[in-house]
Design a protein around this motif. Sequence first.
Motif, PDB file in Angstrom:
ATOM      1  N   LEU A 137      27.599 -48.771  22.641  1.00 12.36           N
ATOM      2  CA  LEU A 137      26.553 -49.280  23.531  1.00 12.36           C
ATOM      3  C   LEU A 137      25.182 -48.704  23.216  1.00 12.36           C
ATOM      4  N   GLY A 138      24.926 -48.447  21.929  1.00 11.30           N
ATOM      5  CA  GLY A 138      23.622 -47.951  21.517  1.00 11.30           C
ATOM      6  C   GLY A 138      23.420 -46.461  21.696  1.00 11.30           C
ATOM      7  N   MET A 139      24.467 -45.755  22.104  1.00  8.91           N
ATOM      8  CA  MET A 139      24.376 -44.308  22.306  1.00  8.91           C
ATOM      9  C   MET A 139      25.453 -43.612  21.483  1.00  8.91           C
ATOM     10  N   THR A 140      25.324 -42.296  21.339  1.00  9.95           N
ATOM     11  CA  THR A 140      26.377 -41.504  20.725  1.00  9.95           C
ATOM     12  C   THR A 140      26.914 -40.520  21.757  1.00  9.95           C
ATOM     13  N   VAL A 141      28.221 -40.271  21.671  1.00  9.68           N
ATOM     14  CA  VAL A 141      28.881 -39.312  22.553  1.00  9.68           C
ATOM     15  C   VAL A 141      29.659 -38.347  21.670  1.00  9.68           C
ATOM     16  N   SER A 142      29.271 -37.083  21.663  1.00 10.21           N
ATOM     17  CA  SER A 142      29.964 -36.055  20.887  1.00 10.21           C
ATOM     18  C   SER A 142      30.661 -35.096  21.831  1.00 10.21           C
ATOM     19  N   ALA A 143      31.927 -34.793  21.551  1.00 11.59           N
ATOM     20  CA  ALA A 143      32.707 -33.870  22.376  1.00 11.59           C
ATOM     21  C   ALA A 143      32.515 -32.449  21.872  1.00 11.59           C
ATOM     22  N   ILE A 144      32.168 -31.555  22.772  1.00 12.06           N
ATOM     23  CA  ILE A 144      31.844 -30.163  22.470  1.00 12.06           C
ATOM     24  C   ILE A 144      32.855 -29.260  23.183  1.00 12.06           C
ATOM     25  N   PRO A 145      33.286 -28.158  22.574  1.00 14.62           N
ATOM     26  CA  PRO A 145      34.205 -27.257  23.268  1.00 14.62           C
ATOM     27  C   PRO A 145      33.626 -26.730  24.582  1.00 14.62           C
ATOM     28  N   MET A 146      34.506 -26.450  25.516  1.00 14.54           N
ATOM     29  CA  MET A 146      34.167 -25.767  26.779  1.00 14.54           C
ATOM     30  C   MET A 146      35.372 -24.920  27.151  1.00 14.54           C
ATOM     31  N   TYR A 147      35.158 -23.627  27.381  1.00 14.88           N
ATOM     32  CA  TYR A 147      36.294 -22.755  27.678  1.00 14.88           C
ATOM     33  C   TYR A 147      35.810 -21.404  28.195  1.00 14.88           C
ATOM     34  N   ASN A 148      36.772 -20.637  28.708  1.00 19.72           N
ATOM     35  CA  ASN A 148      36.475 -19.301  29.241  1.00 19.72           C
ATOM     36  C   ASN A 148      36.613 -18.226  28.166  1.00 19.72           C
ATOM     37  N   LEU A 149      35.867 -17.152  28.390  1.00 20.77           N
ATOM     38  CA  LEU A 149      35.948 -15.959  27.552  1.00 20.77           C
ATOM     39  C   LEU A 149      36.394 -14.769  28.410  1.00 20.77           C
ATOM     40  N   PRO A 150      37.228 -13.871  27.864  1.00 22.64           N
ATOM     41  CA  PRO A 150      37.889 -13.997  26.565  1.00 22.64           C
ATOM     42  C   PRO A 150      38.935 -15.106  26.602  1.00 22.64           C
ATOM     43  N   GLU A 151      39.221 -15.680  25.451  1.00 25.67           N
ATOM     44  CA  GLU A 151      40.218 -16.742  25.398  1.00 25.67           C
ATOM     45  C   GLU A 151      41.587 -16.190  25.801  1.00 25.67           C
ATOM     46  N   ALA A 152      42.259 -16.929  26.679  1.00 23.10           N
ATOM     47  CA  ALA A 152      43.586 -16.514  27.135  1.00 23.10           C
ATOM     48  C   ALA A 152      44.354 -17.746  27.586  1.00 23.10           C
ATOM     49  N   ALA A 153      45.660 -17.689  27.427  1.00 26.69           N
ATOM     50  CA  ALA A 153      46.493 -18.842  27.781  1.00 26.69           C
ATOM     51  C   ALA A 153      46.441 -19.152  29.266  1.00 26.69           C
ATOM     52  N   ASP A 154      46.171 -18.127  30.095  1.00 25.21           N
ATOM     53  CA  ASP A 154      46.145 -18.339  31.546  1.00 25.21           C
ATOM     54  C   ASP A 154      44.721 -18.464  32.099  1.00 25.21           C
ATOM     55  N   ALA A 155      43.729 -18.672  31.231  1.00 27.74           N
ATOM     56  CA  ALA A 155      42.349 -18.854  31.685  1.00 27.74           C
ATOM     57  C   ALA A 155      42.221 -20.165  32.453  1.00 27.74           C
ATOM     58  N   PRO A 156      41.281 -20.238  33.389  1.00 26.83           N
ATOM     59  CA  PRO A 156      41.083 -21.511  34.103  1.00 26.83           C
ATOM     60  C   PRO A 156      40.766 -22.678  33.165  1.00 26.83           C
ATOM     61  N   HIS A 157      40.071 -22.378  32.065  1.00 23.76           N
ATOM     62  CA  HIS A 157      39.699 -23.420  31.103  1.00 23.76           C
ATOM     63  C   HIS A 157      40.005 -22.908  29.694  1.00 23.76           C
ATOM     64  N   THR A 158      41.030 -23.465  29.089  1.00 26.79           N
ATOM     65  CA  THR A 158      41.442 -23.038  27.762  1.00 26.79           C
ATOM     66  C   THR A 158      40.749 -23.879  26.696  1.00 26.79           C
ATOM     67  N   LYS A 159      40.529 -23.268  25.541  1.00 29.44           N
ATOM     68  CA  LYS A 159      39.821 -23.940  24.459  1.00 29.44           C
ATOM     69  C   LYS A 159      40.600 -25.169  23.983  1.00 29.44           C
ATOM     70  N   GLY A 160      39.899 -26.297  23.883  1.00 26.04           N
ATOM     71  CA  GLY A 160      40.498 -27.527  23.391  1.00 26.04           C
ATOM     72  C   GLY A 160      40.987 -28.474  24.466  1.00 26.04           C
ATOM     73  N   ARG A 161      41.143 -27.987  25.708  1.00 29.81           N
ATOM     74  CA  ARG A 161      41.654 -28.872  26.762  1.00 29.81           C
ATOM     75  C   ARG A 161      40.580 -29.805  27.295  1.00 29.81           C
ATOM     76  N   GLY A 162      39.392 -29.273  27.548  1.00 28.74           N
ATOM     77  CA  GLY A 162      38.318 -30.083  28.123  1.00 28.74           C
ATOM     78  C   GLY A 162      37.200 -30.314  27.138  1.00 28.74           C
ATOM     79  N   ASN A 163      36.280 -31.162  27.527  1.00 29.05           N
ATOM     80  CA  ASN A 163      35.110 -31.484  26.708  1.00 29.05           C
ATOM     81  C   ASN A 163      33.812 -31.213  27.453  1.00 29.05           C
ATOM     82  N   GLY A 164      32.880 -30.510  26.792  1.00 27.31           N
ATOM     83  CA  GLY A 164      31.475 -30.714  27.100  1.00 27.31           C
ATOM     84  C   GLY A 164      31.055 -31.933  26.278  1.00 27.31           C
ATOM     85  N   TYR A 165      29.858 -32.436  26.521  1.00 31.18           N
ATOM     86  CA  TYR A 165      29.400 -33.610  25.761  1.00 31.18           C
ATOM     87  C   TYR A 165      27.939 -33.446  25.370  1.00 31.18           C
TER      88      TYR A 165
END
Length: 262
Positions: A137-165
């Motif tokens: 539609l004339g725009m670009t949408v790029s997915a960017i990582p979003m996650y908590n630090l330090p990375e941990a399996a039990d973090a509220p937001h783990t790397k790769g699960r969600g997208n910034g844009y």
Amino acid sequence: MKSTLLLTAALAVFSIQAQAQTTATAAAPRVAADQIPTKKGPLTVQPITHGSVVFTWNGKTIYVDPYGGAEAYAGLAAPDVILITDIHGDHLDPKTLAGLPVGKALMVVPKAVAEKLPAEYKPQVRILSNGQRLDTLGMTVSAIPMYNLPEAADAPHTKGRGNGYVLGLGGKNVYLSGDTEDIPEMRALKGIDVAFVCMNLPYTMDVNQAAQGVLAFKPSIVYPYHYRGQNGLSDVAAFKKTVNAANKKIDVRLRNWYPTAK
């Protein structure tokens, strides 16, 4: 006969007034929209609530993380694109989606969100993983990582699960952080014209983390959003003061993302 006509007219006026009052009551209060110039006309920025914002640009309407009830979107155009960042209820809100005219919208989401969307939306879904880009539609949408630090399996937001844009809209780059801390991928962003940056504990980052992240990638304009945490609203005025003490060129725009908050 005359009295009957007068009574009928009075009842009609009362009915119209009542309908108008009901409509006004149903629409949630909203702060005024901003307009940002682009090469293809203005980008209208309408804050909704928390992490939700609506963009209008080049005849298209983009809903980001529609949440908080369909009444919050009353009077706005139906979406052409819906971006969802994460699986949590303040981003993926099926109840709000069900009350909105989303039937013709393209839904751009991470895989984890696609797996939780109601089946009726599946034909509209386009999955983007971190690092992928979509031209539409004339725009670009790029997915960017979003996650908590330090990375941990039990973090509220783990790397790769969600997208910034990052959206490319008429020569302007618009960054939506989603739920993240000041991760290296955010700090390394270049050429961001408008940024929406979260700051709420314990889920994302505190005010100083957000400020230091913004000072690293230097957007022209930044909106602190998604700033309600367990202990209430974050101090966005302190965020502005910290950013502008170090870089006066960054336009920190404070808007009320919680107009119904007590």
